[in-house]
Design a protein around this motif. Structure first.
Motif, PDB file in Angstrom:
ATOM      1  N   ILE A 321      26.701  44.186  37.195  1.00 33.47           N
ATOM      2  CA  ILE A 321      25.354  44.255  36.597  1.00 33.47           C
ATOM      3  C   ILE A 321      24.442  45.100  37.481  1.00 33.47           C
ATOM      4  O   ILE A 321      23.683  45.933  36.995  1.00 33.47           O
ATOM      5  N   ARG A 322      24.520  44.883  38.800  1.00 31.98           N
ATOM      6  CA  ARG A 322      23.671  45.634  39.729  1.00 31.98           C
ATOM      7  C   ARG A 322      23.979  47.125  39.672  1.00 31.98           C
ATOM      8  O   ARG A 322      23.076  47.967  39.606  1.00 31.98           O
ATOM      9  N   VAL A 323      25.279  47.458  39.686  1.00 34.36           N
ATOM     10  CA  VAL A 323      25.692  48.865  39.646  1.00 34.36           C
ATOM     11  C   VAL A 323      25.261  49.516  38.339  1.00 34.36           C
ATOM     12  O   VAL A 323      24.768  50.648  38.320  1.00 34.36           O
ATOM     13  N   LYS A 324      25.431  48.762  37.229  1.00 31.29           N
ATOM     14  CA  LYS A 324      25.033  49.290  35.924  1.00 31.29           C
ATOM     15  C   LYS A 324      23.525  49.532  35.877  1.00 31.29           C
ATOM     16  O   LYS A 324      23.054  50.566  35.378  1.00 31.29           O
ATOM     17  N   ALA A 325      22.764  48.560  36.408  1.00 34.75           N
ATOM     18  CA  ALA A 325      21.305  48.704  36.416  1.00 34.75           C
ATOM     19  C   ALA A 325      20.891  49.900  37.258  1.00 34.75           C
ATOM     20  O   ALA A 325      20.024  50.681  36.874  1.00 34.75           O
ATOM     21  N   LYS A 326      21.544  50.038  38.427  1.00 35.36           N
ATOM     22  CA  LYS A 326      21.242  51.164  39.310  1.00 35.36           C
ATOM     23  C   LYS A 326      21.565  52.490  38.626  1.00 35.36           C
ATOM     24  O   LYS A 326      20.816  53.466  38.736  1.00 35.36           O
ATOM     25  N   LYS A 327      22.695  52.509  37.906  1.00 33.93           N
ATOM     26  CA  LYS A 327      23.104  53.717  37.189  1.00 33.93           C
ATOM     27  C   LYS A 327      22.099  54.065  36.098  1.00 33.93           C
ATOM     28  O   LYS A 327      21.727  55.226  35.920  1.00 33.93           O
ATOM     29  N   ASN A 328      21.647  53.029  35.367  1.00 33.47           N
ATOM     30  CA  ASN A 328      20.666  53.256  34.303  1.00 33.47           C
ATOM     31  C   ASN A 328      19.359  53.811  34.858  1.00 33.47           C
ATOM     32  O   ASN A 328      18.759  54.714  34.283  1.00 33.47           O
ATOM     33  N   ILE A 329      18.943  53.228  35.999  1.00 33.31           N
ATOM     34  CA  ILE A 329      17.725  53.723  36.642  1.00 33.31           C
ATOM     35  C   ILE A 329      17.908  55.168  37.077  1.00 33.31           C
ATOM     36  O   ILE A 329      17.038  56.013  36.878  1.00 33.31           O
ATOM     37  N   TYR A 330      19.080  55.443  37.673  1.00 34.90           N
ATOM     38  CA  TYR A 330      19.354  56.804  38.147  1.00 34.90           C
ATOM     39  C   TYR A 330      19.340  57.790  36.980  1.00 34.90           C
ATOM     40  O   TYR A 330      18.755  58.868  37.071  1.00 34.90           O
ATOM     41  N   GLU A 331      20.001  57.389  35.871  1.00 36.84           N
ATOM     42  CA  GLU A 331      20.047  58.275  34.701  1.00 36.84           C
ATOM     43  C   GLU A 331      18.655  58.499  34.127  1.00 36.84           C
ATOM     44  O   GLU A 331      18.312  59.606  33.702  1.00 36.84           O
ATOM     45  N   SER A 332      17.846  57.429  34.120  1.00 41.13           N
ATOM     46  CA  SER A 332      16.471  57.554  33.615  1.00 41.13           C
ATOM     47  C   SER A 332      15.661  58.497  34.493  1.00 41.13           C
ATOM     48  O   SER A 332      14.920  59.348  33.998  1.00 41.13           O
ATOM     49  N   GLU A 333      15.824  58.334  35.818  1.00 43.09           N
ATOM     50  CA  GLU A 333      15.108  59.200  36.751  1.00 43.09           C
ATOM     51  C   GLU A 333      15.562  60.650  36.607  1.00 43.09           C
ATOM     52  O   GLU A 333      14.756  61.571  36.662  1.00 43.09           O
ATOM     53  N   THR A 334      16.886  60.833  36.391  1.00 44.33           N
ATOM     54  CA  THR A 334      17.430  62.183  36.217  1.00 44.33           C
ATOM     55  C   THR A 334      16.856  62.830  34.962  1.00 44.33           C
ATOM     56  O   THR A 334      16.445  64.000  34.985  1.00 44.33           O
ATOM     57  N   ARG A 335      16.827  62.040  33.870  1.00 44.65           N
ATOM     58  CA  ARG A 335      16.271  62.576  32.617  1.00 44.65           C
ATOM     59  C   ARG A 335      14.800  62.938  32.791  1.00 44.65           C
ATOM     60  O   ARG A 335      14.326  63.946  32.269  1.00 44.65           O
ATOM     61  N   TYR A 336      14.082  62.096  33.511  1.00 46.46           N
ATOM     62  CA  TYR A 336      12.663  62.371  33.749  1.00 46.46           C
ATOM     63  C   TYR A 336      12.479  63.640  34.583  1.00 46.46           C
ATOM     64  O   TYR A 336      11.610  64.459  34.301  1.00 46.46           O
TER      65      TYR A 336
END
Length: 393
Positions: A321-336
């Motif tokens: 869950i932590r890794v997935k959340a971190k990945k989602n945050i990273y992807e969101s930041e990348t898209r931004y």
């Protein structure tokens, strides 16, 4: 007495290894390297206590708290915080987690944020400050002419570069977790020591990281902490009185050349933290060496082994869950960031178009001015010609 050293196996910040290095120098020897994110799963080779200094940042895996019953802890310079990605509030400081802390209270808090968290949960505490202030300067390190810029933003870095002709070493404390976990513990500690020696030999260090600034104070290297306009007051603000610091906007306005060429000596105020920390660690080790800590209340190894096995699936789920959340945050930041780049590109495009239009406008205005002048001249000629023509009587 057996001794353990706590480290973060998969860290992404070399500051975690600096914290480990700091605690390591107080230990007579190291028998176990214990992962900070799996404290509750620690099992010694036999039923016995393992003494450990527990300082630093706690922790991504809140499910790993409280620690294994085999750990005999010195709870010092601790920082408890919420995990930004999966926030569980302060629940891990309540129930069994809170009982564990009360058993070993008073707790040495690294900063006022941690003090407030502990106090809210009715856990006795005191301000101990950060263990990195106990680092000893290395012998035979000669001062050199270079400047260290550690994780400074581009704007601040450029201001420094324009203000000096000295050699500049740009350093980051960011590390790849996948790469660092492959290194031996000994190798990681060697790299920390080499980094600290680099800081000690520097003419001056400028950084936005607290755990660069505090070790530099202990090493006697002039250091400047440049922080964001809005920062975590309770965490960072606790230490601003011990270090030369500026906000981003303040740093833009000061005389960077004077600051760099004639760096201000660090305040000695940190000694009021350093000396009690050293004494506390030394007393802990002395007590461990002379006392035979009874292990009667410890669980049998086989019994605790079953507990560890039973929670591994939960630990694995939590990590996923932590890794997935971190990945989602990273992807969101990348898209931004991609969006920002697109906007920036679009802005540049329109800026260029606007500049071209401005040039055309200036050209038209110049041509219009010439036309007006020509017209006025022709008009004046006509007027003079007209004045010479006499009307017929």
């Amino acid at each position: 007495m057996k001794y353990g050293i706590m480290y973060y196996k998969e860290t992404d910040n070399i500051g975690d290894d600096i914290q480990t290095y700091t605690a390591k120098r107080f230990l007579p020897h190291i028998d176990y390297c214990i992962d900070r994110e799996n404290l509750n799963c620690f099992l010694p080779k036999k039923k016995e206590y393992v003494s450990m200094i527990m300082n630093g940042w706690f922790m991504h895996n809140k499910a790993a708290w409280p620690p294994s019953p085999y750990i005999h802890p010195l709870l010092l310079s601790m920082h408890f915080t919420s995990l930004e990605k999966i926030d569980v509030g302060e629940k891990y400081l309540q129930g069994l987690g809170g009982d564990y802390l009360r058993k070993h209270q008073p707790i040495g808090a690294r900063d006022t944020e941690t003090q407030n968290r502990l106090s809210r949960n009715k856990i006795e505490n005191y301000f101990s400050g950060c263990m990195t202030l106990t680092i000893e300067p290395f012998e035979a390190i000669e001062k050199q002419d270079y400047i260290c810029l550690v994780d400074l933003d581009e704007k601040s870095s450029n201001l420094v570069k324009k203000a000096t002709t000295r050699e500049i070493k740009e350093i980051t404390h960011d590390v790849n977790p996948e790469e660092i976990k492959k290194k031996t513990f000994e190798k990681r500690m060697e790299e920390v020591e080499a980094l600290l020696k680099t800081y000690q030999a520097a003419h001056i260090v400028l950084t936005n990281r607290l755990h660069v600034a505090l070790p530099c104070i202990a090493l006697g290297t002039p250091v400047v902490l440049i922080h964001k306009e809005h920062f975590e007051e309770d965490r960072l603000g606790t230490f601003l009185q011990y270090v030369t610091s500026f906000s981003d906007s303040e740093f833009e306005k000061i005389n960077s050349k004077e600051l760099i060429e004639n760096p201000k000596s660090n305040s000695k105020k940190y000694l009021e933290i350093r000396e009690p920390l050293i004494k506390k660690c030394q007393e802990f080790i002395e007590e461990c060496e002379k006392e035979n800590i009874k292990d009667a209340d410890l669980p049998e190894i086989e019994s605790y082994q079953k507990y560890v096995e039973s929670i591994k699936w939960y630990q694995q789920l939590h990590e996923e869950i932590r890794v997935k959340a971190k990945k989602n945050i990273y992807e969101s930041e990348t898209r931004y960031q991609q969006y920002e780049e697109t906007i920036k590109g679009t802005n540049e495009k329109w800026k260029n178009k606007y500049e071209n239009l401005e040039k055309e406008k200036e050209k038209w205005q110049e041509e219009s001015k010439k036309s007006q002048e020509k017209y006025q001249k022709e008009k004046e000629k006509l007027r003079k010609l007209k004045s010479k023509i006499k009307p017929n009587n």
